[in-house]
Design a protein around this motif. Sequence first.
Motif, PDB file in Angstrom:
ATOM      1  N   ASP A 113       0.827  -1.205   0.000  1.00 36.57           N
ATOM      2  CA  ASP A 113       0.000   0.000   0.000  1.00 36.57           C
ATOM      3  C   ASP A 113       0.863   1.258   0.000  1.00 36.57           C
ATOM      4  OD1 ASP A 113      -2.188  -1.681   0.063  1.00 36.57           O
ATOM      5  OD2 ASP A 113      -2.589  -1.372   2.200  1.00 36.57           O
ATOM      6  N   VAL A 114       1.949   1.229   0.754  1.00 33.70           N
ATOM      7  CA  VAL A 114       2.860   2.381   0.809  1.00 33.70           C
ATOM      8  C   VAL A 114       3.478   2.629  -0.567  1.00 33.70           C
ATOM      9  CG1 VAL A 114       5.040   3.246   1.787  1.00 33.70           C
ATOM     10  CG2 VAL A 114       3.351   2.120   3.268  1.00 33.70           C
ATOM     11  N   SER A 171       2.407   1.651  -3.474  1.00 33.03           N
ATOM     12  CA  SER A 171       1.381   2.009  -4.461  1.00 33.03           C
ATOM     13  C   SER A 171       0.934   3.456  -4.310  1.00 33.03           C
ATOM     14  CB  SER A 171       0.161   1.094  -4.326  1.00 33.03           C
ATOM     15  OG  SER A 171       0.491  -0.217  -4.645  1.00 33.03           O
ATOM     16  N   ARG A 172       0.703   3.867  -3.078  1.00 30.13           N
ATOM     17  CA  ARG A 172       0.212   5.228  -2.828  1.00 30.13           C
ATOM     18  C   ARG A 172       1.307   6.274  -3.045  1.00 30.13           C
ATOM     19  NH1 ARG A 172      -4.109   7.486   1.126  1.00 30.13           N
ATOM     20  NH2 ARG A 172      -3.550   9.671   1.069  1.00 30.13           N
ATOM     21  N   TRP A 173       2.529   5.932  -2.645  1.00 29.09           N
ATOM     22  CA  TRP A 173       3.650   6.866  -2.745  1.00 29.09           C
ATOM     23  C   TRP A 173       4.804   6.202  -3.488  1.00 29.09           C
ATOM     24  CZ3 TRP A 173       1.570   6.039   2.356  1.00 29.09           C
ATOM     25  CH2 TRP A 173       0.723   7.058   2.795  1.00 29.09           C
ATOM     26  N   GLN A 196       6.172  15.382  -3.043  1.00 33.15           N
ATOM     27  CA  GLN A 196       5.054  16.322  -2.999  1.00 33.15           C
ATOM     28  C   GLN A 196       5.518  17.744  -3.287  1.00 33.15           C
ATOM     29  OE1 GLN A 196       3.356  15.383   0.849  1.00 33.15           O
ATOM     30  NE2 GLN A 196       2.053  13.791  -0.033  1.00 33.15           N
ATOM     31  N   VAL A 208       8.421  10.980   0.511  1.00 33.67           N
ATOM     32  CA  VAL A 208       7.069  11.436   0.198  1.00 33.67           C
ATOM     33  C   VAL A 208       7.022  12.962   0.179  1.00 33.67           C
ATOM     34  CG1 VAL A 208       4.691  11.536   1.045  1.00 33.67           C
ATOM     35  CG2 VAL A 208       5.926   9.364   1.033  1.00 33.67           C
TER      36      VAL A 208
END
Length: 74
Positions: A11-12, A14-16, A67, A63
Amino acid sequence: MSIDRTLVVEDVMSRWPATIRVFLDFKLACVGCPIATFHTIEDSCHEHGIAEAPFLAALRKAVAKSQEVLSSGA
């Protein structure tokens, strides 16, 4: 949402996506690993003998940096 030790590795990543480099830099072969679908950050650090605090800090830094790039339009 912030990265914490209870998040699942897949999940980490994939999201970031910027965190993938951190996993590789820490010599974790989590990219493409079937265990990444249910191992948490905490599990991975424990299994690979990695100190959790610096690893989490590196993930969060990756991250934040990604961003910044997105918000600057670069």
